[in-house]
Design a protein around this motif. Structure first.
Motif, PDB file in Angstrom:
ATOM      1  N   ASN A   1      37.497  49.966  32.663  1.00 41.95           N
ATOM      2  CA  ASN A   1      38.448  49.586  33.701  1.00 41.95           C
ATOM      3  C   ASN A   1      37.814  49.410  35.068  1.00 41.95           C
ATOM      4  O   ASN A   1      38.293  48.597  35.866  1.00 41.95           O
ATOM      5  N   THR A   2      36.724  50.113  35.362  1.00 38.56           N
ATOM      6  CA  THR A   2      36.019  49.792  36.601  1.00 38.56           C
ATOM      7  C   THR A   2      35.476  48.369  36.518  1.00 38.56           C
ATOM      8  O   THR A   2      35.555  47.603  37.476  1.00 38.56           O
ATOM      9  N   TYR A   3      34.912  48.026  35.371  1.00 40.10           N
ATOM     10  CA  TYR A   3      34.388  46.676  35.143  1.00 40.10           C
ATOM     11  C   TYR A   3      35.505  45.644  35.304  1.00 40.10           C
ATOM     12  O   TYR A   3      35.350  44.627  35.986  1.00 40.10           O
ATOM     13  N   SER A   4      36.643  45.927  34.694  1.00 39.18           N
ATOM     14  CA  SER A   4      37.765  44.999  34.744  1.00 39.18           C
ATOM     15  C   SER A   4      38.292  44.842  36.166  1.00 39.18           C
ATOM     16  O   SER A   4      38.612  43.734  36.617  1.00 39.18           O
ATOM     17  N   GLY A   5      38.391  45.955  36.894  1.00 41.88           N
ATOM     18  CA  GLY A   5      38.875  45.877  38.270  1.00 41.88           C
ATOM     19  C   GLY A   5      37.976  45.038  39.149  1.00 41.88           C
ATOM     20  O   GLY A   5      38.448  44.252  39.984  1.00 41.88           O
ATOM     21  N   THR A   6      36.663  45.177  38.979  1.00 41.75           N
ATOM     22  CA  THR A   6      35.724  44.369  39.748  1.00 41.75           C
ATOM     23  C   THR A   6      35.824  42.900  39.377  1.00 41.75           C
ATOM     24  O   THR A   6      35.892  42.018  40.253  1.00 41.75           O
ATOM     25  N   ALA A   7      35.820  42.613  38.091  1.00 42.96           N
ATOM     26  CA  ALA A   7      35.892  41.222  37.649  1.00 42.96           C
ATOM     27  C   ALA A   7      37.170  40.561  38.154  1.00 42.96           C
ATOM     28  O   ALA A   7      37.139  39.417  38.644  1.00 42.96           O
ATOM     29  N   GLU A   8      38.276  41.261  38.031  1.00 42.46           N
ATOM     30  CA  GLU A   8      39.552  40.708  38.503  1.00 42.46           C
ATOM     31  C   GLU A   8      39.496  40.386  39.996  1.00 42.46           C
ATOM     32  O   GLU A   8      39.931  39.310  40.432  1.00 42.46           O
ATOM     33  N   ALA A   9      38.959  41.309  40.789  1.00 38.43           N
ATOM     34  CA  ALA A   9      38.933  41.113  42.241  1.00 38.43           C
ATOM     35  C   ALA A   9      38.048  39.936  42.632  1.00 38.43           C
ATOM     36  O   ALA A   9      38.404  39.140  43.508  1.00 38.43           O
ATOM     37  N   VAL A  10      36.886  39.795  42.000  1.00 40.54           N
ATOM     38  CA  VAL A  10      35.988  38.686  42.342  1.00 40.54           C
ATOM     39  C   VAL A  10      36.583  37.356  41.883  1.00 40.54           C
ATOM     40  O   VAL A  10      36.571  36.357  42.630  1.00 40.54           O
ATOM     41  N   LEU A  11      37.106  37.309  40.674  1.00 38.23           N
ATOM     42  CA  LEU A  11      37.729  36.078  40.185  1.00 38.23           C
ATOM     43  C   LEU A  11      38.904  35.673  41.068  1.00 38.23           C
ATOM     44  O   LEU A  11      39.085  34.484  41.379  1.00 38.23           O
ATOM     45  N   THR A  12      39.697  36.639  41.495  1.00 41.82           N
ATOM     46  CA  THR A  12      40.841  36.340  42.350  1.00 41.82           C
ATOM     47  C   THR A  12      40.391  35.812  43.703  1.00 41.82           C
ATOM     48  O   THR A  12      40.957  34.851  44.233  1.00 41.82           O
ATOM     49  N   ALA A  13      39.348  36.429  44.273  1.00 43.01           N
ATOM     50  CA  ALA A  13      38.863  35.991  45.582  1.00 43.01           C
ATOM     51  C   ALA A  13      38.339  34.562  45.551  1.00 43.01           C
ATOM     52  O   ALA A  13      38.580  33.774  46.468  1.00 43.01           O
ATOM     53  N   PHE A  14      37.632  34.198  44.487  1.00 40.63           N
ATOM     54  CA  PHE A  14      37.036  32.869  44.408  1.00 40.63           C
ATOM     55  C   PHE A  14      37.993  31.798  43.901  1.00 40.63           C
ATOM     56  O   PHE A  14      37.947  30.656  44.346  1.00 40.63           O
ATOM     57  N   PHE A  15      38.840  32.154  42.950  1.00 47.45           N
ATOM     58  CA  PHE A  15      39.606  31.136  42.238  1.00 47.45           C
ATOM     59  C   PHE A  15      41.120  31.312  42.324  1.00 47.45           C
ATOM     60  O   PHE A  15      41.855  30.518  41.741  1.00 47.45           O
ATOM     61  N   GLY A  16      41.584  32.320  43.049  1.00 49.03           N
ATOM     62  CA  GLY A  16      43.008  32.573  43.144  1.00 49.03           C
ATOM     63  C   GLY A  16      43.477  33.475  42.009  1.00 49.03           C
ATOM     64  O   GLY A  16      42.791  33.646  41.000  1.00 49.03           O
ATOM     65  N   PRO A  17      44.669  34.077  42.145  1.00 46.94           N
ATOM     66  CA  PRO A  17      45.122  35.062  41.148  1.00 46.94           C
ATOM     67  C   PRO A  17      45.530  34.470  39.813  1.00 46.94           C
ATOM     68  O   PRO A  17      45.537  35.173  38.803  1.00 46.94           O
ATOM     69  N   ARG A  18      45.877  33.191  39.802  1.00 45.67           N
ATOM     70  CA  ARG A  18      46.354  32.564  38.565  1.00 45.67           C
ATOM     71  C   ARG A  18      45.469  31.369  38.210  1.00 45.67           C
ATOM     72  O   ARG A  18      44.781  30.797  39.059  1.00 45.67           O
ATOM     73  N   THR A  19      45.509  31.016  36.934  1.00 44.31           N
ATOM     74  CA  THR A  19      44.701  29.906  36.451  1.00 44.31           C
ATOM     75  C   THR A  19      45.473  29.178  35.362  1.00 44.31           C
ATOM     76  O   THR A  19      46.436  29.724  34.800  1.00 44.31           O
ATOM     77  N   ALA A  20      45.077  27.949  35.105  1.00 48.95           N
ATOM     78  CA  ALA A  20      45.664  27.244  33.961  1.00 48.95           C
ATOM     79  C   ALA A  20      45.358  28.036  32.695  1.00 48.95           C
ATOM     80  O   ALA A  20      44.371  28.768  32.626  1.00 48.95           O
ATOM     81  N   PRO A  21      46.180  27.956  31.683  1.00 45.64           N
ATOM     82  CA  PRO A  21      45.974  28.764  30.476  1.00 45.64           C
ATOM     83  C   PRO A  21      44.571  28.591  29.891  1.00 45.64           C
ATOM     84  O   PRO A  21      44.027  27.487  29.863  1.00 45.64           O
ATOM     85  N   PHE A  22      44.006  29.684  29.449  1.00 51.01           N
ATOM     86  CA  PHE A  22      42.747  29.632  28.719  1.00 51.01           C
ATOM     87  C   PHE A  22      42.799  30.641  27.581  1.00 51.01           C
ATOM     88  O   PHE A  22      43.510  31.641  27.651  1.00 51.01           O
ATOM     89  N   GLU A  23      42.054  30.354  26.537  1.00 51.27           N
ATOM     90  CA  GLU A  23      42.046  31.210  25.362  1.00 51.27           C
ATOM     91  C   GLU A  23      40.821  32.117  25.369  1.00 51.27           C
ATOM     92  O   GLU A  23      39.753  31.739  25.848  1.00 51.27           O
ATOM     93  N   LEU A  24      41.015  33.307  24.838  1.00 46.41           N
ATOM     94  CA  LEU A  24      39.946  34.288  24.783  1.00 46.41           C
ATOM     95  C   LEU A  24      39.941  34.940  23.410  1.00 46.41           C
ATOM     96  O   LEU A  24      40.991  35.280  22.865  1.00 46.41           O
ATOM     97  N   THR A  25      38.744  35.088  22.846  1.00 48.62           N
ATOM     98  CA  THR A  25      38.579  35.796  21.582  1.00 48.62           C
ATOM     99  C   THR A  25      37.731  37.040  21.828  1.00 48.62           C
ATOM    100  O   THR A  25      37.138  37.206  22.903  1.00 48.62           O
ATOM    101  N   SER A  26      37.672  37.905  20.828  1.00 46.79           N
ATOM    102  CA  SER A  26      36.925  39.146  20.961  1.00 46.79           C
ATOM    103  C   SER A  26      36.121  39.400  19.696  1.00 46.79           C
ATOM    104  O   SER A  26      36.655  39.276  18.590  1.00 46.79           O
TER     105      SER A  26
END
Length: 416
Positions: A331-356
């Motif tokens: 969750n520290t990793y997720s919090g950082t990634a979310e904050a950087v992605l939001t700062a650069f690209f905005g909080p929302r994005t066109a739909p994208f698919e993710l696999t694991s």
């Protein structure tokens, strides 16, 4: 010790060149932007493949490889000499910087990296811009590699021996089934890229063992995180399994999606990749600082031995990692990634698919970076390996480190 950080406004863009980002989004023709993204995405994929195929066993060491390679690329591409073709120079600088850094950091992939390098350089018109760009890229790679050579993020340093404390309520002990030695203890002794000290944003302590919050945390994990839980739904089990794997692997595609849709030029895209991973390295250092400062036991230990109604046979859905509970590293990793992605690209994005890789056959669709964080919080509880308090503390810590990195990005990309 500082325990707060600025909330992210658009000020974070100032250090990175907000004007350049904004003008690029208006003035760059779509075909030109696509051409610029091509080299960036080629080497983004090459980095991901190299790290996945022949990287280190420690996640932070692999994050460091990303950070070094792309920091060198951003620096090289951001300083263009007068009188040369700007686009050709920047592309050559990026290609050479990432290639040179990765060959040293992931030598097992040198052959594949060399082939990609030749293909990339052949696409750039021969001339002064290309030769100067290649030289600049290699020069910056050598410089960053030299400065980070003894930063304590090699696997042996990361997993420095941890003296397990004597058993007592609340204190971490090795967990079943392997009862393995603690890992990542050495992270807290490593040299950050931007943080002044590893404890700069250390979260507050976990809830007291006799508090209502802790009782609720433990009851939730006991009910929803057990391997044989009757409370957890099939969808919740899928969530736990989906987010079980490496955060580095799971966040590689979201960042790539954002880059592929960005109108920014080569230098800005390189900066975005570099800052993303620089912030994540510092976050992992800060995470281990918190974990080993508080040494909080894992839910499996608490439920089996320390609860009001102990259950010696209780088993989590997924195996507990070998390090303390508070804060949650996923969750520290997720919090950082979310904050950087939001700062650069905005909080929302066109739909994208993710696999694991830990949930074969499952595909999830996202339209916001925040939802990835929300699922990570739930997943670690549903896996039976973290309390909700540890997860929420992790998100907060990650965001604080990211906001600090955004505010101080000029120290990475400015004059040196």
């Amino acid at each position: 010790m500082t325990v707060s950080g600025p909330r992210p406004t658009r000020r974070g863009f100032v250090a990175l060149g907000a004007a350049a980002l904004l003008s690029a989004s208006v003035a760059v023709p779509r075909t030109v932007a696509a051409d610029r993204r091509s080299a960036v995405l080629t080497w983004y994929d090459a980095t991901a493949e190299a790290v996945a195929a022949a990287g280190a066993a420690t996640q932070v060491t692999n994050s460091r490889a990303w950070a070094i390679a792309w920091l060198a690329a951003a620096r090289a591409a951001g300083d263009v000499p007068r009188g040369v073709d700007r686009a050709a120079y920047q592309e050559a600088a990026l290609v050479a910087a990432v290639h040179h850094a990765l060959v040293e950091l992931v030598p097992g992939r040198a052959g594949q990296l060399d082939a990609t390098f030749r293909q990339s350089v052949d696409r750039i018109p021969d001339g002064e811009a290309r030769s100067l760009g290649v030289a600049a890229g290699r020069r910056e790679a050598v410089g960053v590699l030299d400065r980070r050579r003894h930063d304590g993020l090699d696997p042996a340093s990361v997993n420095a021996p941890y003296p397990v404390p004597a058993p007592r309520p609340g204190i971490w002990q090795p967990t079943p089934p392997a009862y393995a030695p603690a890992t990542q203890y050495g992270n807290r002794l490593a040299v950050p890229f931007l943080l002044r000290t590893p404890d700069q944003f250390r979260p507050g302590p976990p809830p007291a063992l006799d508090s209502g919050r802790y009782a609720a945390d433990l009851a939730e994990v006991r009910a929803y995180g057990a391997v044989d839980s009757e409370a957890r739904s099939p969808h919740q089990t899928e969530t736990a399994t989906f987010w079980l794997g490496s955060s580095l692997t799971l966040y590689t595609e979201p960042l790539r999606v954002a880059l592929s849709r960005s109108p920014a030029g080569t230098a800005e895209l390189a900066r975005q990749v570099a800052l993303f991973h620089v912030a994540l390295v510092d976050t992992q250092i800060a995470t281990s600082d918190g974990k080993y400062a508080y040494e909080r036991w894992r839910p499996v230990t608490a439920i089996r031995t320390g609860a009001i109604d102990p259950d010696p046979g209780w088993t989590p859905l997924h195996t507990t990692p070998a390090h303390p509970d508070h804060p949650s590293g996923h969750n520290t990793y997720s919090g950082t990634a979310e904050a950087v992605l939001t700062a650069f690209f905005g909080p929302r994005t066109a739909p994208f698919e993710l696999t694991s890789p830990t949930a074969p056959g499952v595909t999830r669709t996202y339209t916001s970076w925040r939802r990835l964080s929300d699922e990570n919080v739930e997943a670690r509880v549903l896996s039976g390996i973290h309390t909700r308090s540890a997860d929420e503390a992790g998100i907060t810590l990650g965001r604080r480190v990211a906001w600090y990195a955004l505010e101080h990005a000029g120290e990475l990309f400015g004059s040196r």
